[in-house]
Design a protein around this motif. Sequence first.
Motif, PDB file in Angstrom:
ATOM      1  N   LYS A   1     -76.933  35.969 100.738  1.00 35.25           N
ATOM      2  CA  LYS A   1     -78.198  35.385 100.305  1.00 35.25           C
ATOM      3  C   LYS A   1     -78.687  34.374 101.347  1.00 35.25           C
ATOM      4  CE  LYS A   1     -76.426  31.500  97.657  1.00 35.25           C
ATOM      5  NZ  LYS A   1     -76.516  30.753  96.425  1.00 35.25           N
ATOM      6  N   ILE A   2     -79.983  34.099 101.333  1.00 30.92           N
ATOM      7  CA  ILE A   2     -80.580  33.156 102.274  1.00 30.92           C
ATOM      8  C   ILE A   2     -80.082  31.748 101.953  1.00 30.92           C
ATOM      9  CG2 ILE A   2     -82.743  32.173 103.101  1.00 30.92           C
ATOM     10  CD1 ILE A   2     -84.023  34.908 102.510  1.00 30.92           C
ATOM     11  N   VAL A   3     -79.524  31.074 102.978  1.00 33.14           N
ATOM     12  CA  VAL A   3     -78.903  29.772 102.761  1.00 33.14           C
ATOM     13  C   VAL A   3     -79.610  28.625 103.478  1.00 33.14           C
ATOM     14  CG1 VAL A   3     -76.611  30.641 102.191  1.00 33.14           C
ATOM     15  CG2 VAL A   3     -77.226  30.279 104.578  1.00 33.14           C
ATOM     16  N   HIS A   4     -80.482  28.906 104.440  1.00 28.83           N
ATOM     17  CA  HIS A   4     -81.270  27.879 105.148  1.00 28.83           C
ATOM     18  C   HIS A   4     -80.417  26.833 105.859  1.00 28.83           C
ATOM     19  CE1 HIS A   4     -84.807  29.560 103.252  1.00 28.83           C
ATOM     20  NE2 HIS A   4     -84.253  29.381 102.055  1.00 28.83           N
ATOM     21  N   GLN A   5     -79.210  27.191 106.285  1.00 26.11           N
ATOM     22  CA  GLN A   5     -78.377  26.273 107.065  1.00 26.11           C
ATOM     23  C   GLN A   5     -77.404  27.075 107.912  1.00 26.11           C
ATOM     24  OE1 GLN A   5     -75.906  23.745 104.664  1.00 26.11           O
ATOM     25  NE2 GLN A   5     -75.058  25.426 103.478  1.00 26.11           N
ATOM     26  N   ASN A   6     -76.892  26.448 108.962  1.00 28.95           N
ATOM     27  CA  ASN A   6     -75.889  27.072 109.820  1.00 28.95           C
ATOM     28  C   ASN A   6     -74.564  27.081 109.061  1.00 28.95           C
ATOM     29  OD1 ASN A   6     -73.828  27.535 111.730  1.00 28.95           O
ATOM     30  ND2 ASN A   6     -75.023  26.611 113.369  1.00 28.95           N
ATOM     31  N   MET A   7     -74.003  28.280 108.854  1.00 30.70           N
ATOM     32  CA  MET A   7     -72.768  28.407 108.082  1.00 30.70           C
ATOM     33  C   MET A   7     -71.515  28.328 108.966  1.00 30.70           C
ATOM     34  SD  MET A   7     -73.918  28.529 105.058  1.00 30.70           S
ATOM     35  CE  MET A   7     -72.711  29.210 103.952  1.00 30.70           C
ATOM     36  N   GLY A   8     -71.657  27.852 110.183  1.00 33.27           N
ATOM     37  CA  GLY A   8     -70.528  27.729 111.088  1.00 33.27           C
ATOM     38  C   GLY A   8     -69.423  26.829 110.576  1.00 33.27           C
ATOM     39  N   TYR A   9     -69.752  25.946 109.655  1.00 28.50           N
ATOM     40  CA  TYR A   9     -68.726  25.054 109.103  1.00 28.50           C
ATOM     41  C   TYR A   9     -67.651  25.825 108.340  1.00 28.50           C
ATOM     42  CZ  TYR A   9     -70.670  25.438 104.397  1.00 28.50           C
ATOM     43  OH  TYR A   9     -71.083  25.911 103.171  1.00 28.50           O
ATOM     44  N   LEU A  10     -67.918  27.078 107.990  1.00 23.93           N
ATOM     45  CA  LEU A  10     -66.936  27.881 107.264  1.00 23.93           C
ATOM     46  C   LEU A  10     -65.809  28.407 108.157  1.00 23.93           C
ATOM     47  CD1 LEU A  10     -69.321  29.997 105.023  1.00 23.93           C
ATOM     48  CD2 LEU A  10     -67.878  28.076 104.327  1.00 23.93           C
ATOM     49  N   LEU A  11     -66.007  28.367 109.476  1.00 25.81           N
ATOM     50  CA  LEU A  11     -64.964  28.853 110.384  1.00 25.81           C
ATOM     51  C   LEU A  11     -63.742  27.953 110.309  1.00 25.81           C
ATOM     52  CD1 LEU A  11     -67.041  29.757 113.553  1.00 25.81           C
ATOM     53  CD2 LEU A  11     -66.119  31.307 111.839  1.00 25.81           C
ATOM     54  N   GLU A  12     -62.588  28.570 110.262  1.00 29.78           N
ATOM     55  CA  GLU A  12     -61.329  27.823 110.238  1.00 29.78           C
ATOM     56  C   GLU A  12     -60.597  28.055 111.549  1.00 29.78           C
ATOM     57  OE1 GLU A  12     -59.012  28.851 106.859  1.00 29.78           O
ATOM     58  OE2 GLU A  12     -60.583  28.299 105.444  1.00 29.78           O
ATOM     59  N   TYR A  13     -59.921  27.044 112.013  1.00 26.25           N
ATOM     60  CA  TYR A  13     -59.163  27.139 113.253  1.00 26.25           C
ATOM     61  C   TYR A  13     -57.714  26.718 113.016  1.00 26.25           C
ATOM     62  CZ  TYR A  13     -63.758  27.586 115.335  1.00 26.25           C
ATOM     63  OH  TYR A  13     -65.017  28.018 115.650  1.00 26.25           O
ATOM     64  N   PRO A  14     -56.918  27.588 112.377  1.00 25.80           N
ATOM     65  CA  PRO A  14     -55.513  27.243 112.122  1.00 25.80           C
ATOM     66  C   PRO A  14     -54.694  27.317 113.412  1.00 25.80           C
ATOM     67  CG  PRO A  14     -55.915  29.501 111.493  1.00 25.80           C
ATOM     68  CD  PRO A  14     -57.247  28.925 111.896  1.00 25.80           C
ATOM     69  N   ASP A  15     -53.518  26.737 113.389  1.00 24.50           N
ATOM     70  CA  ASP A  15     -52.599  26.821 114.532  1.00 24.50           C
ATOM     71  C   ASP A  15     -52.057  28.241 114.605  1.00 24.50           C
ATOM     72  OD1 ASP A  15     -50.494  26.735 116.349  1.00 24.50           O
ATOM     73  OD2 ASP A  15     -49.848  24.756 115.716  1.00 24.50           O
ATOM     74  N   VAL A  16     -52.396  28.945 115.666  1.00 21.42           N
ATOM     75  CA  VAL A  16     -51.965  30.336 115.852  1.00 21.42           C
ATOM     76  C   VAL A  16     -51.251  30.456 117.198  1.00 21.42           C
ATOM     77  CG1 VAL A  16     -53.640  31.434 114.336  1.00 21.42           C
ATOM     78  CG2 VAL A  16     -54.294  30.882 116.668  1.00 21.42           C
ATOM     79  N   GLY A  17     -50.248  29.619 117.381  1.00 19.76           N
ATOM     80  CA  GLY A  17     -49.550  29.508 118.650  1.00 19.76           C
ATOM     81  C   GLY A  17     -48.948  30.792 119.190  1.00 19.76           C
TER      82      GLY A  17
END
Length: 105
Positions: free
Chosen positions: A38-54
């Motif tokens: 659905k149309i959200v009118h904001q950048n959804m980049g905050y949903l990206l997760e960056y876990p430790d994947v060594g």
Amino acid sequence: MSITVTEKERFFSLKTANSEYQMQADSYGVLKHLWYGKIVHQNMGYLLEYPDVGFAGNLYEAGNQRTYSLNTMPLEYAGAGVGGFPHLCGFCGSCRRQPGTGSAV
């Protein structure tokens, strides 16, 4: 349909009457899928997760950055051998799986 491009943030948004599709290129030029729905009118980049994947594969340019791996990111376009485990897609023929099921053909 509207298309919005924010060059500084490398952000792309495509909007139809009822849906929105967002993508963003990161600092290494990798195009990531951010949102479809659905149309959200904001950048959804905050949903990206960056876990430790060594122990996951990494771009050479990312060096020892343990939170960056193409294997765990929602890529917009996964090429052969590049993140997203593309051979499990069922479309390339090499994995011999049915699309969306994980079942062997």
